[in-house]
Enzyme design. Structure first.
Site, PDB file in Angstrom:
ATOM      1  N   GLU A  34       9.836   1.597  10.384  1.00  0.00           N
ATOM      2  CA  GLU A  34      10.766   2.721  10.148  1.00  0.00           C
ATOM      3  C   GLU A  34       9.961   3.977  10.438  1.00  0.00           C
ATOM      4  O   GLU A  34       9.078   4.340   9.663  1.00  0.00           O
ATOM      5  CB  GLU A  34      11.243   2.726   8.686  1.00  0.00           C
TER       6      GLU A  34
ATOM      7  N   CYS B  75      12.846  11.637   6.936  1.00  0.00           N
ATOM      8  CA  CYS B  75      12.783  11.093   8.303  1.00  0.00           C
ATOM      9  C   CYS B  75      14.096  11.317   9.048  1.00  0.00           C
ATOM     10  O   CYS B  75      14.110  11.565  10.243  1.00  0.00           O
ATOM     11  CB  CYS B  75      12.453   9.611   8.251  1.00  0.00           C
TER      12      CYS B  75
ATOM     13  N   GLU C  76       8.692  16.067  15.712  1.00  0.00           N
ATOM     14  CA  GLU C  76       9.069  16.029  14.298  1.00  0.00           C
ATOM     15  C   GLU C  76       8.172  16.972  13.501  1.00  0.00           C
ATOM     16  O   GLU C  76       6.953  16.827  13.508  1.00  0.00           O
ATOM     17  CB  GLU C  76       8.916  14.597  13.776  1.00  0.00           C
TER      18      GLU C  76
ATOM     19  N   GLY D 124       6.589   5.234   8.243  1.00  0.00           N
ATOM     20  CA  GLY D 124       5.667   6.354   8.437  1.00  0.00           C
ATOM     21  C   GLY D 124       5.867   6.953   9.811  1.00  0.00           C
ATOM     22  O   GLY D 124       6.909   6.765  10.445  1.00  0.00           O
ATOM     23  N   GLY D 125       4.859   7.666  10.257  1.00  0.00           N
ATOM     24  CA  GLY D 125       4.949   8.376  11.532  1.00  0.00           C
ATOM     25  C   GLY D 125       4.915   7.424  12.732  1.00  0.00           C
ATOM     26  O   GLY D 125       4.380   6.310  12.648  1.00  0.00           O
TER      27      GLY D 125
ATOM     28  N   THR E 136       1.389   6.392  13.880  1.00  0.00           N
ATOM     29  CA  THR E 136       0.796   5.352  13.024  1.00  0.00           C
ATOM     30  C   THR E 136       1.476   4.016  13.329  1.00  0.00           C
ATOM     31  O   THR E 136       0.816   2.967  13.343  1.00  0.00           O
ATOM     32  CB  THR E 136       0.958   5.702  11.525  1.00  0.00           C
ATOM     33  N   GLY E 137       2.773   4.054  13.593  1.00  0.00           N
ATOM     34  CA  GLY E 137       3.516   2.836  13.948  1.00  0.00           C
ATOM     35  C   GLY E 137       2.900   2.130  15.152  1.00  0.00           C
ATOM     36  O   GLY E 137       2.817   0.896  15.187  1.00  0.00           O
TER      37      GLY E 137
ATOM     38  N   LYS F 148       0.844  -1.209   0.000  1.00  0.00           N
ATOM     39  CA  LYS F 148       0.000   0.000   0.000  1.00  0.00           C
ATOM     40  C   LYS F 148       0.874   1.251   0.000  1.00  0.00           C
ATOM     41  O   LYS F 148       1.597   1.517   0.949  1.00  0.00           O
ATOM     42  CB  LYS F 148      -0.880   0.041   1.266  1.00  0.00           C
TER      43      LYS F 148
HETATM   44  P1  NAD Z   1       1.880   8.281   8.050  1.00  0.00           P
HETATM   45  O1  NAD Z   1       2.210   7.520   9.266  1.00  0.00           O
HETATM   46  O2  NAD Z   1       0.793   9.283   8.112  1.00  0.00           O
HETATM   47  O3  NAD Z   1       1.501   7.334   6.844  1.00  0.00           O
HETATM   48  C1  NAD Z   1       2.358   6.309   6.390  1.00  0.00           C
HETATM   49  C2  NAD Z   1       1.538   5.255   5.719  1.00  0.00           C
HETATM   50  O4  NAD Z   1       0.684   4.651   6.693  1.00  0.00           O
HETATM   51  C3  NAD Z   1       0.628   5.770   4.617  1.00  0.00           C
HETATM   52  O5  NAD Z   1       0.569   4.813   3.581  1.00  0.00           O
HETATM   53  C4  NAD Z   1      -0.712   5.883   5.313  1.00  0.00           C
HETATM   54  O6  NAD Z   1      -1.805   5.810   4.431  1.00  0.00           O
HETATM   55  C5  NAD Z   1      -0.658   4.682   6.245  1.00  0.00           C
HETATM   56  N1  NAD Z   1      -1.532   4.761   7.413  1.00  0.00           N
HETATM   57  C6  NAD Z   1      -2.074   5.866   7.981  1.00  0.00           C
HETATM   58  N2  NAD Z   1      -2.839   5.512   9.031  1.00  0.00           N
HETATM   59  C7  NAD Z   1      -2.763   4.171   9.145  1.00  0.00           C
HETATM   60  C8  NAD Z   1      -3.316   3.218  10.046  1.00  0.00           C
HETATM   61  N3  NAD Z   1      -4.108   3.578  11.041  1.00  0.00           N
HETATM   62  N4  NAD Z   1      -3.010   1.918   9.876  1.00  0.00           N
HETATM   63  C9  NAD Z   1      -2.183   1.536   8.869  1.00  0.00           C
HETATM   64  N5  NAD Z   1      -1.649   2.392   7.991  1.00  0.00           N
HETATM   65  C10 NAD Z   1      -1.934   3.689   8.119  1.00  0.00           C
HETATM   66  O7  NAD Z   1       3.249   8.949   7.578  1.00  0.00           O
HETATM   67  P2  NAD Z   1       3.468   9.911   6.363  1.00  0.00           P
HETATM   68  O8  NAD Z   1       2.855  11.227   6.728  1.00  0.00           O
HETATM   69  O9  NAD Z   1       3.053   9.254   5.094  1.00  0.00           O
HETATM   70  O10 NAD Z   1       5.061  10.012   6.348  1.00  0.00           O
HETATM   71  C11 NAD Z   1       5.744  10.832   7.194  1.00  0.00           C
HETATM   72  C12 NAD Z   1       6.323  10.045   8.352  1.00  0.00           C
HETATM   73  O11 NAD Z   1       7.067   8.940   7.871  1.00  0.00           O
HETATM   74  C13 NAD Z   1       7.299  10.864   9.156  1.00  0.00           C
HETATM   75  O12 NAD Z   1       7.061  10.665  10.518  1.00  0.00           O
HETATM   76  C14 NAD Z   1       8.648  10.307   8.757  1.00  0.00           C
HETATM   77  O13 NAD Z   1       9.652  10.476   9.719  1.00  0.00           O
HETATM   78  C15 NAD Z   1       8.325   8.883   8.524  1.00  0.00           C
HETATM   79  N6  NAD Z   1       9.326   8.277   7.653  1.00  0.00           N
HETATM   80  C16 NAD Z   1      10.245   7.424   8.214  1.00  0.00           C
HETATM   81  C17 NAD Z   1      11.237   6.846   7.429  1.00  0.00           C
HETATM   82  C18 NAD Z   1      12.272   5.931   8.024  1.00  0.00           C
HETATM   83  O14 NAD Z   1      12.986   5.283   7.270  1.00  0.00           O
HETATM   84  N7  NAD Z   1      12.397   5.834   9.340  1.00  0.00           N
HETATM   85  C19 NAD Z   1      11.281   7.126   6.055  1.00  0.00           C
HETATM   86  C20 NAD Z   1      10.330   7.975   5.515  1.00  0.00           C
HETATM   87  C21 NAD Z   1       9.345   8.547   6.329  1.00  0.00           C
END
Ligand code: NAD
Length: 489
Positions: A249, A283, A384, A227-228, A231-232, A174
């Site tokens: 990540e 990130c 962040e 992602g964030g 969300t993790g 996804k």
């Molecule tokens: P996000 O957490 O909002 O979304 C990431 C993904 O998760 C998207 O595909 C989103 O649709 C999905 N998502 C959202 N809610 C969800 C849920 N409840 N259950 C499952 N999936 C869900 O993050 P973002 O705004 O897309 O990206 C920014 C974040 O990603 C920042 O915090 C950044 O630091 C992090 N990031 C980390 C790395 C790394 O390698 N550590 C790399 C890139 C981005």
């Protein structure tokens, strides 16, 4: 790519339309760039079913067969590099030179894992019983749910799919619902490269629906998420249901520490790159500059001057150095952090505003922004922002620098700049982070592991560690002496 066509899901090798579509916005001017179909729980279920079926063959296929397909994918990514880069620039906003770099790194990632998969792995043990031979093999896990963010759309897909498929797993992937277009194109490339139907499945849709369905699905064996951090946490909760494996990540608030013995012009240059590359939507961004007091004022004058010269423009424009932020909502979050920093007493020395003049009127452009004199308890130092906003802190001694650097719940990355190599090494060893640099910031290689300490995540992507995340470890014990065990009379 024909943007007038609505992007479809790809499940079991079939391109699938659904009853919902989502507008995909060009953040440079807020226009509708394209549309994609949005899936739901039913599409995740179907994708899992198709993936499980495909796993029966793919999971036992020869490594040379899988490698050949990965190499073909890498070649096709390179062949279509300009198109893929333009898709990511139009969809995410990043300058074209950044997108071209992402495309090249994506091809390199498929090539690296294609090459790695037939290299020696496993272990053989000498055990106390001379009649027993014990060894370990690595096997694919099965169905992997993979969820990606929007900041490096194509590259995040590559980092996930290349090791997953190389190891013999199948995927339900996804992309971010903000930036799905390069993933749709990547799945066309998979088809052209001869990836069998169902091995990789593309399910677009909202995170709260499709993402949640993936993390909670009891027939998905592992979930891999970027992602964030908040969300993790939700992903971890979903994964509890069937105790599936997780790799996360997550976010960061990474320190860039600069000592006074480092060349000032070079230090300014790296500090700018650490925070403002990719609009600060990185990130691992060096979002906290930790600067020695003896050069503080002089360094900041030059830093503010250089930041003011960064060419903010539509990512497709010649010479663009920083593009718009990815979405209106994200821009508003970034602007709200700028307000918070001002209210909390940080000293604004550069930028601080949305850019709206002339051709910028509708886009989500924010000036490169720097706050000096930040205190450890300020939100700008702890949270962040994920945008072009730098928080600067002052230190006197090496110990203070390390203490400030580690005063965060995150532990993704960090850099130190000093000509005193012993000091630089002492500092970098003391920094609690998974990705670190000495006299550099940001260089990233498919060969080296990527991931964080503390609340920046669990597990690693890239390198051999990244491949390990996609394997189960099995021990096999062979009895070399035929006969009875003789335990019971
Ligand atoms: P996000 O957490 O909002 O979304 C990431 C993904 O998760 C998207 O595909 C989103 O649709 C999905 N998502 C959202 N809610 C969800 C849920 N409840 N259950 C499952 N999936 C869900 O993050 P973002 O705004 O897309 O990206 C920014 C974040 O990603 C920042 O915090 C950044 O630091 C992090 N990031 C980390 C790395 C790394 O390698 N550590 C790399 C890139 C981005």
């Amino acid at each position: 790519m024909d943007f007038s066509k609505t992007g479809r899901l790809c499940i079991g090798g079939k391109w699938v339309e659904t009853d919902k579509t989502k507008d995909i916005i060009n953040p440079a001017d807020a226009s509708v760039l394209s549309k994609v179909y949005a899936g739901n729980e039913t599409h995740v279920d179907l994708a899992v079913k198709e993936a499980k079926e495909a796993f029966k063959q793919w999971g036992v296929s020869s490594v040379s067969y899988r490698a050949a397909i990965l190499f073909k994918i890498a070649d096709l990514i390179e062949k279509n590099s300009r198109e893929l880069a333009e898709i990511d620039t139009l969809n995410n906003g990043k300058p074209l030179r950044d997108s071209l770099g992402d495309v090249s790194d994506s091809a390199a990632c498929f090539r690296y894992y294609g090459g790695l998969i037939d290299k020696p792995s496993g272990q053989v043990y000498s055990v106390p019983d001379p009649n027993m031979q014990s060894f370990v093999v690595r096997e694919p896990i099965g169905v992997c749910g993979q969820i990606a963010p929007w900041n490096y759309p194509l590259m995040m897909a590559a980092w996930k799919l290349a090791p997953c498929l190389a190891a013999g797993n199948v995927s339900v992937f996804k992309p971010s619902d903000l930036t799905p277009l390069s993933s749709v194109r990547l799945f066309e490339i998979f088809e052209e490269a001869g990836l069998p139907a169902g091995v990789a499945n593309l399910v677009m849709g909202p995170g709260s629906v499709v993402g949640q369905a993936i993390s909670g699905h009891t027939e998905i064996d592992k979930v891999v998420f970027t992602g964030g951090t908040d969300t993790g946490r939700k992903i971890m909760t979903g994964a509890v249901k069937n105790i599936k494996g997780i790799s996360l990540e997550l976010g960061g608030k990474s320190p860039c520490i600069i000592f006074d013995d480092y060349d000032l012009e070079a230090g300014v240059d790296w500090a700018l790159f650490a925070i403002f590359c990719n609009q600060g939507e990185v990130c691992s961004a060096g979002s906290r500059l930790i600067l020695q007091d003896t050069i503080y004022d002089k360094f900041l004058d030059r830093l503010a001057q250089r930041a003011g010269q960064i060419k903010v423009a539509n990512g497709l424009e010649e010479g663009a150095e920083m593009g718009p932020l990815v979405s209106k909502a994200h821009m508003e979050t970034v602007l709200s952090y700028i307000d918070i920093a001002k209210k909390e007493g940080a000293r604004l020395i550069c930028g601080g505003k949305r850019i709206t003049e002339g051709k910028f009127a509708n886009g989500y452009f924010v000036e490169p922004t720097i706050f000096a004199d930040c205190k450890p308890d300020m939100r700008i130092v702890n949270e962040e922002v994920f945008g072009p906003v730098l928080a600067v802190q002052k230190f006197h001694t090496q110990e203070e620098a390390v203490e400030l650097a580690n005063a965060t719940v995150y532990g993704l990355a960090g850099g130190v700049f000093s000509n005193d190599i012993s000091r630089a090494l002492q500092v970098i060893k003391a920094v609690k982070a998974g990705i670190t640099w000495v006299n550099a910031y940001h260089p990233t290689f498919a060969q080296a592991p990527w991931g964080g300490y503390k609340q920046s995540g669990i597990g690693r992507e890239l390198g051999t560690f990244g491949l390990d995340e996609y394997t189960e470890i099995k021990q096999i014990n062979i009895n070399l002496a035929a006969g009875k065990v003789g335990w019971f009379a």
